[in-house]
Enzyme design. Structure first.
Site, PDB file in Angstrom:
ATOM      1  N   GLU A 131     -11.041 -62.726  57.416  1.00  0.00           N
ATOM      2  CA  GLU A 131     -12.066 -62.363  57.062  1.00  0.00           C
ATOM      3  C   GLU A 131     -12.578 -62.928  55.600  1.00  0.00           C
ATOM      4  O   GLU A 131     -13.730 -63.040  55.086  1.00  0.00           O
ATOM      5  CB  GLU A 131     -12.035 -60.761  57.071  1.00  0.00           C
TER       6      GLU A 131
ATOM      7  N   PHE B  70      -8.134 -44.801  63.663  1.00  0.00           N
ATOM      8  CA  PHE B  70      -7.536 -46.261  63.900  1.00  0.00           C
ATOM      9  C   PHE B  70      -8.679 -47.154  63.075  1.00  0.00           C
ATOM     10  O   PHE B  70      -9.795 -47.301  63.433  1.00  0.00           O
ATOM     11  CB  PHE B  70      -7.198 -46.726  65.149  1.00  0.00           C
ATOM     12  N   GLN B  71      -7.978 -48.099  62.089  1.00  0.00           N
ATOM     13  CA  GLN B  71      -8.798 -49.106  61.651  1.00  0.00           C
ATOM     14  C   GLN B  71     -10.211 -48.404  60.667  1.00  0.00           C
ATOM     15  O   GLN B  71     -11.261 -49.212  60.610  1.00  0.00           O
ATOM     16  CB  GLN B  71      -9.418 -50.413  62.500  1.00  0.00           C
TER      17      GLN B  71
ATOM     18  N   LYS C  28     -19.528 -47.642  65.100  1.00  0.00           N
ATOM     19  CA  LYS C  28     -19.830 -48.400  66.556  1.00  0.00           C
ATOM     20  C   LYS C  28     -20.574 -47.439  67.094  1.00  0.00           C
ATOM     21  O   LYS C  28     -21.391 -47.912  68.165  1.00  0.00           O
ATOM     22  CB  LYS C  28     -18.459 -48.026  66.955  1.00  0.00           C
TER      23      LYS C  28
ATOM     24  N   MET D   2      -2.906 -75.076  36.065  1.00  0.00           N
ATOM     25  CA  MET D   2      -3.403 -74.366  35.045  1.00  0.00           C
ATOM     26  C   MET D   2      -2.420 -73.060  34.349  1.00  0.00           C
ATOM     27  O   MET D   2      -2.285 -73.244  33.121  1.00  0.00           O
ATOM     28  CB  MET D   2      -4.798 -73.755  35.273  1.00  0.00           C
TER      29      MET D   2
END
Lengths: 583, 187
Positions: A52, A114-115, A164, A481
């Site tokens: 993502e 969940f999630q 949802k 760097m």
């Protein structure tokens, strides 16, 4: 005529109405209704990324290279938390993106489902604005408002969290024109202050334009007006990392980038100027160095659309709140109407001084022996690609600074780099976003091997969508760097800055079905680059370079502009101050 | 390669200049922030103060216009003049913020705070508490044989003074609302 539809359908309809062509995303349980709708239409392309974070960076790349908003779609919980780096990156660099996240159903919010994650809570400080939409009736209006907010004023990322059940429920679709908003930032600058600035420009002996990402964000008209203003006044111009391309690198008045790894002439001119005209930049600490020694003898004008940028770090003698294009148009008109005057005598002396600084030739390096200098690799890349319709992305580190120094940008929106946040792993997914927007253009991501590995999984995305992005890796087997700072500031103790156990990049490319090219010999570099350019698909170019090369010039932190460190090869004894003993 | 010569105590090891840029005096300002009464708007305002390291001395919030869906947040903050300007600009950037007024600089204003004080005591102490409450025009809103709850309204300084006096007289609990403020005269 009002249309009734499900929330999921509204999302797709709103994206279509807003002119969205591509969505970068990754499905999951809480966004399945939206994915179902995407499946049943043909107007919006969906690019399935492999992580993502990459979806958000790809949306950023798309936005930066087109000036249009980028869109990412991810699921709840881990999908949303993985998007946080990209959101913060976009916030720091003022990139308009819209991130849509799924959320657990409204009746489960707060139950540690969940999630489930408190997405609006987590992303509140890293978005320009965000919403949790609990009512399908409000969803379409919120989506339209989100586009307006992301694009108006100082652009930035916005996020809409959609449970949802809101996606499944039906409601009335609100058209974009029906949406009212109170968010309408001022774009016209104060004419009285613009006139004061025009007067100061008439008498200044040592003026300089210091431009930033705001010019790019303001749109092509701003870059056009800037070029006109520079040509008409004859003033020198420098730019931040974010602003490269607004004024062409081949332009007569171009001093090169300024700042920590900026050019000697640009930094010296900033230090010694008597009128600094900041256009859409924000006096970032990489630009100013030590604040109390920053350009001590100049009057400063600051043109910015964000009131909180003005007087935040450096006092502005001419504060002008407004959009760059609008303000530059007024400034040009006022200055012309007052007789197009400049201090020609002063300017001639100023340019004389600048020519002396230029003679230092701070980017000079010597390519000798059988090891490729990273600067040489970029010089060759520039020579072999500058005639192309070219877009450059970078990761973060030494290679990024070298790319800014050695590549020339002739137009805005051609340079995608993570400036404010400095996100390693930005460049590869960004290049995917750019290539989606410009299918026929040459898109190159200049990378370091360490940065590139941070989002290497996107090779799968590039292959799936046949995106011929060229990954030009300057491989020094080091976190370059970090290594440089350890060498200069931490007693050469190289703590964890060696990239051990690197993959064979050619085999890695081949494992994904892409082309890999290895080059370690300066004599074959040109041929290898040409091979990369002529190959039709994605290429992973593993360019083995000098492992201990440092990036110069460098203003050590806590030092003023005139105490810059130069590389070995620079001619002339340029630095008098004690800080110059180095290298 | 020789290392950089960096003096002890300098900021050379940091990427940032850690010294304060302004050494001006710290001022106390009362800001009135009119916001859209949306979920999370208070979190945005508080998050801004926490995230950027600004002070909050007191903060009050309530809906002031039900129809117009507006709430008013009154914030008392401290900082140098530059910081105060920056706070106002940052508040103004929040999408849900309609208006930011600095009551401290925009002319005269009235500030009031309400305090509830639970004072327990017997005998002379109890009488003294009641007598002082009368002087401060505090109301008794609850009373038992051993305690009072006083309600007092006034400037924060007046409430501080009342608290100082009640402490030796058996002060047990204090609840304060924080400052509510309006500019004087018509808008």
């Amino acid at each position: 005529m009002s249309k009734t539809m499900t929330g999921a359908r509204m999302v797709v309809q709103a994206l279509i109405d807003q002119g969205v062509e591509v969505v970068f995303g990754y499905p999951g349980g809480a966004v399945l209704p939206i994915y179902d709708e995407l499946f049943q239409q043909n107007q919006i392309k969906h690019v399935l990324v492999r992580h993502e974070q990459a979806a958000v960076h790809a949306a950023e790349g798309y936005a930066r290279s087109t000036g249009k908003p980028g869109v990412a779609l991810v699921t709840s919980g881990p999908g949303a938390t993985n998007a946080v780096t990209g959101l913060t990156d976009a916030l720091m660099d003022s990139i308009p993106i819209i991130v849509l996240t799924g959320q657990v159903p409204t009746f489960m919010i707060g139950s540690d489902a969940f999630q489930e994650a408190d997405t609006v809570g987590i992303t509140r400080p890293c978005t320009k604005h965000n919403w949790l939409v609990k009512d399908t009736e409000k969803l379409a209006a919120t989506l339209h408002e989100a586009f307006h907010i992301a694009l108006s004023g100082r652009p930035g990322p916005v996020l809409i969290d959609i449970p949802k059940d809101v996606q499944f429920a039906t409601g009335t679709y609100t058209e974009a024109r029906q949406v009212e908003t109170h968010y309408n930032p001022q774009v016209k600058g104060d004419l009285a202050m613009i006139t004061e600035l025009a007067k100061a420009m008439e008498t200044a002996k040592r003026p300089i334009f210091y431009t930033g990402g705001g010019v790019i964000n303001s749109g092509p008209a701003a870059s056009q007006l800037l070029r006109e203003l520079v040509a008409a006044t004859g003033f020198p111009i420098t730019s931040t990392l974010m602003g490269l391309g607004a004024y062409p690198a081949s332009g007569d008045n171009w001093l090169g980038m300024l700042g920590m790894h900026g050019l000697y002439e640009a930094n010296m001119a900033m230090h010694d100027c008597d009128l600094m005209i900041n256009i859409g930049a924000r006096f970032d600490d990489r630009i100013t160095g030590r604040i109390d020694a920053f350009s001590p003898r100049s009057k400063k004008a600051h043109i910015d659309i964000d009131a909180s940028s003005i007087n935040k770090v450096v006092h502005a003698d001419f504060p002008i709140l407004g959009d760059v294009a609008h303000v530059l148009e007024d400034l040009l008109n006022v200055w012309k109407a007052r007789g197009r005057k400049t201090n020609t005598e002063g300017l001639a002396k100023w340019w004389g001084q600048i020519k002396e600084w230029r003679a230092v030739d701070c980017l000079k390096f010597t390519q000798q022996g059988k090891v490729i200098k990273p600067q040489y690799a970029l010089q060759r890349l520039e020579a072999l690609t500058k005639k192309h319709d070219r877009y450059i992305c970078t990761e973060v580190g030494q290679h990024q600074m070298w790319a800014a120094q050695y590549l020339g940008f002739e137009d805005p929106n051609r340079w995608m780099t993570s400036g404010g946040l400095g996100t390693m792993g930005y460049g590869f997914p960004a290049s995917i976003g750019v290539q989606m927007a410009h299918p026929d253009a040459l898109v190159i991501n200049v990378a370091g091997e360490a940065s590139w590995l941070m989002n290497m999984q996107e090779l799968g995305t590039a292959m799936q969508y046949r995106l011929p992005v060229k990954q030009f890796i300057l491989n020094n087997e080091r976190l370059g760097m970090v290594r440089q700072w350890q060498e200069l500031l931490h007693g050469e103790r190289y703590s964890s800055s060696w990239s051990e156990s690197l993959p064979d990049f050619v085999k890695l490319a081949e494992a994904f079905g892409a082309k890999g090219i290895l080059c370690s010999d300066p004599d074959t570099l040109d041929d290898a680059i040409m091979e990369m350019l002529t190959h039709k698909g994605p290429v992973l170019f593993d360019c083995l370079v000098e492992k201990h090369e440092n990036c110069f010039p460098m203003i050590p932190s806590g030092k003023p502009h005139n105490e810059m460190l130069l590389g070995d090869a620079s001619t002339k004894d340029a630095i008098q101050a004690g800080g110059a003993v180095l290298v | 390669m020789s290392p950089l010569k960096i003096k002890k105590g300098s900021t050379g090891h940091s990427a940032y200049d850690l010294r304060p840029s302004y050494s001006d005096t710290v001022e106390r300002h009362t800001l009135a922030v009119l916001v859209e009464n949306e979920p999370g708007v208070l979190a945005r305002v508080i998050g801004l103060f926490a995230g950027r390291g600004y002070n909050i001395e007191s903060l009050t919030v309530a809906e002031v216009d039900h129809q117009g869906h507006r709430s008013r947040i009154t914030i008392v903050t401290t900082g140098t003049p530059q910081i105060i300007i920056q706070i106002k600009a940052q508040l103004g950037r929040i999408i849900d913020v309609h208006k930011v007024n600095d009551l401290t600089v925009e002319g005269p204003s009235v500030e009031r705070e309400l305090g509830l004080f639970k004072v327990a005591g017997k005998g002379e102490q109890r009488v003294e508490a009641l007598r002082l409450a009368d002087i401060f025009r505090a109301n008794v809103v609850d009373s038992t044989l051993e305690s009072f709850v006083f309600e007092i309204t006034g400037t924060p300084e007046k409430i501080d003074a009342f608290a100082d006096l009640m402490r030796p007289l058996g002060l047990q609990e204090v609840a304060r609302t924080g400052v509510a403020a309006l500019s004087r005269g018509a808008v």
